[in-house]
Design an enzyme around this catalytic site. Structure first.
Site, PDB file in Angstrom:
ATOM      1  N   GLY A  68      -8.383 -34.616 -28.538  1.00 50.36           N
ATOM      2  CA  GLY A  68      -7.839 -35.801 -29.476  1.00 50.36           C
ATOM      3  C   GLY A  68      -6.362 -35.736 -29.698  1.00 50.36           C
ATOM      4  O   GLY A  68      -5.830 -36.833 -30.217  1.00 50.36           O
TER       5      GLY A  68
ATOM      6  N   ARG B 100      -5.873 -27.629 -26.995  1.00 49.14           N
ATOM      7  CA  ARG B 100      -5.573 -26.369 -26.884  1.00 49.14           C
ATOM      8  C   ARG B 100      -4.128 -26.402 -27.565  1.00 49.14           C
ATOM      9  O   ARG B 100      -3.707 -25.199 -28.233  1.00 49.14           O
ATOM     10  CB  ARG B 100      -5.203 -26.176 -25.475  1.00 49.14           C
ATOM     11  CG  ARG B 100      -6.587 -25.772 -24.680  1.00 49.14           C
ATOM     12  CD  ARG B 100      -6.290 -25.427 -23.092  1.00 49.14           C
ATOM     13  NE  ARG B 100      -5.743 -26.845 -22.560  1.00 49.14           N
ATOM     14  CZ  ARG B 100      -5.564 -26.958 -21.139  1.00 49.14           C
ATOM     15  NH1 ARG B 100      -5.412 -25.796 -20.456  1.00 49.14           N
ATOM     16  NH2 ARG B 100      -5.128 -28.136 -20.735  1.00 49.14           N
TER      17      ARG B 100
ATOM     18  N   PHE C 153      -7.677 -32.875 -10.944  1.00 43.47           N
ATOM     19  CA  PHE C 153      -6.544 -32.853 -10.231  1.00 43.47           C
ATOM     20  C   PHE C 153      -7.074 -33.257  -8.832  1.00 43.47           C
ATOM     21  O   PHE C 153      -8.140 -32.957  -8.469  1.00 43.47           O
ATOM     22  CB  PHE C 153      -5.791 -31.741  -9.998  1.00 43.47           C
ATOM     23  CG  PHE C 153      -6.506 -30.152  -9.723  1.00 43.47           C
ATOM     24  CD1 PHE C 153      -7.145 -30.081  -8.507  1.00 43.47           C
ATOM     25  CD2 PHE C 153      -6.969 -29.490 -10.740  1.00 43.47           C
ATOM     26  CE1 PHE C 153      -7.772 -29.033  -8.189  1.00 43.47           C
ATOM     27  CE2 PHE C 153      -7.446 -28.258 -10.453  1.00 43.47           C
ATOM     28  CZ  PHE C 153      -7.995 -27.892  -9.195  1.00 43.47           C
TER      29      PHE C 153
ATOM     30  N   SER D 151      -9.730 -23.407  -4.456  1.00 45.94           N
ATOM     31  CA  SER D 151     -10.355 -21.950  -4.712  1.00 45.94           C
ATOM     32  C   SER D 151     -11.279 -21.855  -5.863  1.00 45.94           C
ATOM     33  O   SER D 151     -11.562 -22.824  -6.543  1.00 45.94           O
ATOM     34  CB  SER D 151      -9.176 -21.006  -5.490  1.00 45.94           C
ATOM     35  OG  SER D 151      -8.660 -21.417  -6.579  1.00 45.94           O
TER      36      SER D 151
ATOM     37  N   TYR E 151     -17.517 -42.260 -11.082  1.00 48.53           N
ATOM     38  CA  TYR E 151     -17.895 -41.365  -9.971  1.00 48.53           C
ATOM     39  C   TYR E 151     -18.712 -40.332 -10.511  1.00 48.53           C
ATOM     40  O   TYR E 151     -19.274 -39.558  -9.570  1.00 48.53           O
ATOM     41  CB  TYR E 151     -16.710 -40.838  -9.006  1.00 48.53           C
ATOM     42  CG  TYR E 151     -15.516 -40.128  -9.780  1.00 48.53           C
ATOM     43  CD1 TYR E 151     -15.966 -38.854 -10.362  1.00 48.53           C
ATOM     44  CD2 TYR E 151     -14.307 -40.636  -9.928  1.00 48.53           C
ATOM     45  CE1 TYR E 151     -14.955 -38.048 -10.813  1.00 48.53           C
ATOM     46  CE2 TYR E 151     -13.244 -39.723 -10.401  1.00 48.53           C
ATOM     47  CZ  TYR E 151     -13.578 -38.426 -11.015  1.00 48.53           C
ATOM     48  OH  TYR E 151     -12.664 -37.493 -11.593  1.00 48.53           O
TER      49      TYR E 151
ATOM     50  N   LYS F  30     -18.955 -34.238 -14.107  1.00 45.30           N
ATOM     51  CA  LYS F  30     -19.135 -35.374 -14.887  1.00 45.30           C
ATOM     52  C   LYS F  30     -20.467 -35.617 -14.436  1.00 45.30           C
ATOM     53  O   LYS F  30     -21.285 -36.380 -15.412  1.00 45.30           O
ATOM     54  CB  LYS F  30     -18.239 -36.643 -14.325  1.00 45.30           C
ATOM     55  CG  LYS F  30     -16.732 -36.340 -14.693  1.00 45.30           C
ATOM     56  CD  LYS F  30     -16.625 -36.478 -16.383  1.00 45.30           C
ATOM     57  CE  LYS F  30     -14.936 -36.605 -16.566  1.00 45.30           C
ATOM     58  NZ  LYS F  30     -14.567 -36.805 -17.902  1.00 45.30           N
TER      59      LYS F  30
ATOM     60  N   GLY G  47     -13.055 -46.807 -16.042  1.00 41.90           N
ATOM     61  CA  GLY G  47     -12.270 -46.585 -14.758  1.00 41.90           C
ATOM     62  C   GLY G  47     -10.812 -46.250 -14.939  1.00 41.90           C
ATOM     63  O   GLY G  47     -10.588 -45.506 -16.057  1.00 41.90           O
TER      64      GLY G  47
HETATM   65  C1  HXC Z   1      -5.225 -27.224  -6.359  1.00 42.72           C
HETATM   66  C2  HXC Z   1      -5.165 -26.439  -8.497  1.00 42.72           C
HETATM   67  C3  HXC Z   1      -4.325 -27.397  -8.974  1.00 42.72           C
HETATM   68  C4  HXC Z   1      -4.134 -28.539  -8.118  1.00 42.72           C
HETATM   69  C5  HXC Z   1      -4.559 -26.103 -10.568  1.00 42.72           C
HETATM   70  N1  HXC Z   1      -5.100 -25.407  -9.534  1.00 42.72           N
HETATM   71  N2  HXC Z   1      -4.202 -27.398 -10.313  1.00 42.72           N
HETATM   72  N3  HXC Z   1      -5.659 -26.260  -7.354  1.00 42.72           N
HETATM   73  N4  HXC Z   1      -4.574 -28.461  -6.667  1.00 42.72           N
HETATM   74  N5  HXC Z   1      -3.402 -29.689  -8.396  1.00 42.72           N
HETATM   75  C6  HXC Z   1      -5.994 -24.222  -9.544  1.00 42.72           C
HETATM   76  C7  HXC Z   1      -5.038 -23.011  -9.542  1.00 42.72           C
HETATM   77  O1  HXC Z   1      -4.314 -22.839  -8.343  1.00 42.72           O
HETATM   78  C8  HXC Z   1      -6.040 -22.011 -10.206  1.00 42.72           C
HETATM   79  O2  HXC Z   1      -6.643 -21.435  -9.095  1.00 42.72           O
HETATM   80  C9  HXC Z   1      -6.910 -22.830 -11.252  1.00 42.72           C
HETATM   81  O3  HXC Z   1      -6.680 -24.058 -10.678  1.00 42.72           O
HETATM   82  C10 HXC Z   1      -6.536 -22.675 -12.628  1.00 42.72           C
HETATM   83  O4  HXC Z   1      -5.144 -22.980 -12.535  1.00 42.72           O
HETATM   84  P1  HXC Z   1      -4.386 -23.125 -13.931  1.00 42.72           P
HETATM   85  O5  HXC Z   1      -3.158 -23.500 -13.915  1.00 42.72           O
HETATM   86  O6  HXC Z   1      -4.350 -21.722 -14.792  1.00 42.72           O
HETATM   87  O7  HXC Z   1      -5.518 -23.674 -14.523  1.00 42.72           O
HETATM   88  P2  HXC Z   1      -5.543 -24.376 -16.370  1.00 42.72           P
HETATM   89  O8  HXC Z   1      -4.135 -24.134 -16.927  1.00 42.72           O
HETATM   90  O9  HXC Z   1      -6.606 -23.526 -17.007  1.00 42.72           O
HETATM   91  O10 HXC Z   1      -5.929 -25.809 -15.939  1.00 42.72           O
HETATM   92  C11 HXC Z   1      -5.573 -26.493 -14.972  1.00 42.72           C
HETATM   93  C12 HXC Z   1      -6.091 -28.275 -15.268  1.00 42.72           C
HETATM   94  C13 HXC Z   1      -5.175 -28.549 -16.211  1.00 42.72           C
HETATM   95  C14 HXC Z   1      -7.385 -28.203 -15.749  1.00 42.72           C
HETATM   96  C15 HXC Z   1      -5.792 -28.845 -13.937  1.00 42.72           C
HETATM   97  O11 HXC Z   1      -3.767 -28.774 -15.842  1.00 42.72           O
HETATM   98  C16 HXC Z   1      -5.500 -29.678 -17.111  1.00 42.72           C
HETATM   99  O12 HXC Z   1      -6.263 -29.729 -17.837  1.00 42.72           O
HETATM  100  N6  HXC Z   1      -4.613 -31.024 -16.741  1.00 42.72           N
HETATM  101  C17 HXC Z   1      -5.198 -32.072 -17.556  1.00 42.72           C
HETATM  102  C18 HXC Z   1      -5.231 -33.130 -16.615  1.00 42.72           C
HETATM  103  C19 HXC Z   1      -5.723 -34.377 -17.240  1.00 42.72           C
HETATM  104  O13 HXC Z   1      -5.470 -34.818 -18.297  1.00 42.72           O
HETATM  105  N7  HXC Z   1      -6.474 -35.142 -16.566  1.00 42.72           N
HETATM  106  C20 HXC Z   1      -7.199 -36.094 -17.162  1.00 42.72           C
HETATM  107  C21 HXC Z   1      -8.444 -36.081 -16.581  1.00 42.72           C
HETATM  108  S1  HXC Z   1      -8.906 -37.928 -16.355  1.00 42.72           S
HETATM  109  P3  HXC Z   1      -6.295 -20.061  -8.388  1.00 42.72           P
HETATM  110  O14 HXC Z   1      -7.153 -19.690  -7.539  1.00 42.72           O
HETATM  111  O15 HXC Z   1      -4.682 -20.315  -7.866  1.00 42.72           O
HETATM  112  O16 HXC Z   1      -6.018 -18.873  -9.472  1.00 42.72           O
HETATM  113  C22 HXC Z   1     -10.363 -37.733 -15.551  1.00 42.72           C
HETATM  114  C23 HXC Z   1     -10.987 -39.146 -15.051  1.00 42.72           C
HETATM  115  C24 HXC Z   1     -10.819 -39.524 -13.797  1.00 42.72           C
HETATM  116  O17 HXC Z   1     -10.773 -36.780 -15.126  1.00 42.72           O
HETATM  117  C25 HXC Z   1     -11.030 -41.017 -13.684  1.00 42.72           C
HETATM  118  C26 HXC Z   1     -10.238 -41.669 -12.766  1.00 42.72           C
HETATM  119  C27 HXC Z   1     -10.761 -43.172 -12.785  1.00 42.72           C
END
Ligand code: HXC
Length: 281
Positions: free
Chosen positions: A17, A41, A98, A106, A148, A163, A190
């Site tokens: 939130g 967090r 991502f 991984s 999706y 999801k 979307g």
């Molecule tokens: C490949 C990746 C990566 C990337 C992280 N990793 N980012 N691998 N490409 N871009 C891998 C890392 O290498 C690592 O693996 C593991 O993920 C964990 O990485 P950390 O950095 O330690 O992770 P953490 O900080 O715990 O969380 C990563 C995260 C975070 C979950 C991606 O950054 C996050 O919460 N971001 C928020 C992004 C957000 O708000 N998204 C909105 C979602 S909207 P290894 O093996 O190297 O240890 C959505 C809806 C979509 O989802 C709908 C669209 C229409």
């Protein structure tokens, strides 16, 4: 659109939130009279968000937690219950995502997303659901998924799988917990511009333009549109809506399926001219 007191007397807990759509929904719930608890967090981000939702507000509470850790979630749910006397609505909004080619992922990368989205939703649902059942006054759970969840999507396999799991959980609990008067629904947005999603999912202006062009209404969503839908679904205005997923995407996902939908992306006069010329042949 709503009476100012639509959510008066209700306590709403929103995971994630402190930013993005979670913050927009929290702002709406507070404006409609709810007590609002936000979790995420970063304590700093939550404090900043609380100031934006309701400066100096009595009805806003923050408690940091990582939804991946059930012990933290249980502590958070207990703190919200202590502060407001119970929880009426849970919005599972926290997410991570991502873009990655699947062969480059991984197991840890897969886990980072699935544990936040699927396990995190389960953790909050379990901790809060138990409290709702114990309190015996029903409740409402709203899960934020995405279109999706049922089509799947290239390059976001962990998110799509998670999801889809959340959607299945929504429908399962809609039946299982109806006996406790707990409703479970989902919203499938979307693209709605947020800092988190855009940083993670829209790496270039070209991809952003491509995303917009796919939407029949030719624009992205506005936060208030989603917040209004969320407010309605969790409110007492929707007591018989249970197990539903409401899409809010300007027609995006359905538009990508129909055989002749591509014609809508050509100048309409040209299409109509071609159709006219075909008549009678
Ligand atoms: C490949 C990746 C990566 C990337 C992280 N990793 N980012 N691998 N490409 N871009 C891998 C890392 O290498 C690592 O693996 C593991 O993920 C964990 O990485 P950390 O950095 O330690 O992770 P953490 O900080 O715990 O969380 C990563 C995260 C975070 C979950 C991606 O950054 C996050 O919460 N971001 C928020 C992004 C957000 O708000 N998204 C909105 C979602 S909207 P290894 O093996 O190297 O240890 C959505 C809806 C979509 O989802 C709908 C669209 C229409």
């Amino acid at each position: 659109m709503f009476r100012d007191d639509l959510l008066a007397g209700k306590t709403v807990l929103v995971t994630g939130g402190g930013s993005g759509l979670g913050l927009s929904m929290s702002r709406k719930f507070a404006a409609l009279g709810a007590n609002v608890a936000i979790t995420g967090r970063s304590a700093e981000r939550l404090a900043d968000a609380a100031g934006q939702i309701s400066p100096g507000g009595e009805r806003i509470f923050t408690h940091p937690c990582d939804v991946r850790d059930f012990a933290q979630v249980e502590q958070m749910a207990a703190a919200v219950t202590e502060r407001f006397g119970g929880i009426d609505v849970l919005v599972n909004n926290a997410a991570g995502n991502f873009l990655s080619a699947t062969e480059d992922l991984s197991p840890n990368g897969f886990n980072a997303i699935v544990q936040t989205v699927l396990n995190g939703t389960f953790h909050a649902t379990l901790a809060v659901g138990r409290k709702m059942i114990e309190a015996g006054r029903g409740g409402s759970i709203l899960n934020i998924v995405t279109t999706y969840a049922w089509t799947g999507s290239a390059f976001v396999v962990p998110s799509a799988a998670a999801k889809a799991g959340v959607l299945a959980m929504t429908r399962s609990l809609a039946v299982e917990w109806a006996t406790y008067k707990i409703r479970s629904n989902a919203i499938a947005p979307g693209p709605f511009p947020t800092e988190g999603a855009w940083n993670a999912l829209m790496p270039t202006p070209e991809l952003e333009a491509e995303a917009k062009a796919r939407i029949p209404m030719n624009r992205f969503g506005e936060h208030d549109e989603l917040a209004n839908l969320a407010a309605f679904l969790v409110s007492d205005g929707a007591p018989f809506i249970n197990g539903e997923v409401v899409t809010i995407d300007g027609g995006e996902w359905i538009g990508s399926g129909g055989e002749f939908n591509g014609l809508t992306r050509m100048p309409r006069a040209m299409v109509k001219g071609a159709l006219q010329a075909m008549r009678g042949k």
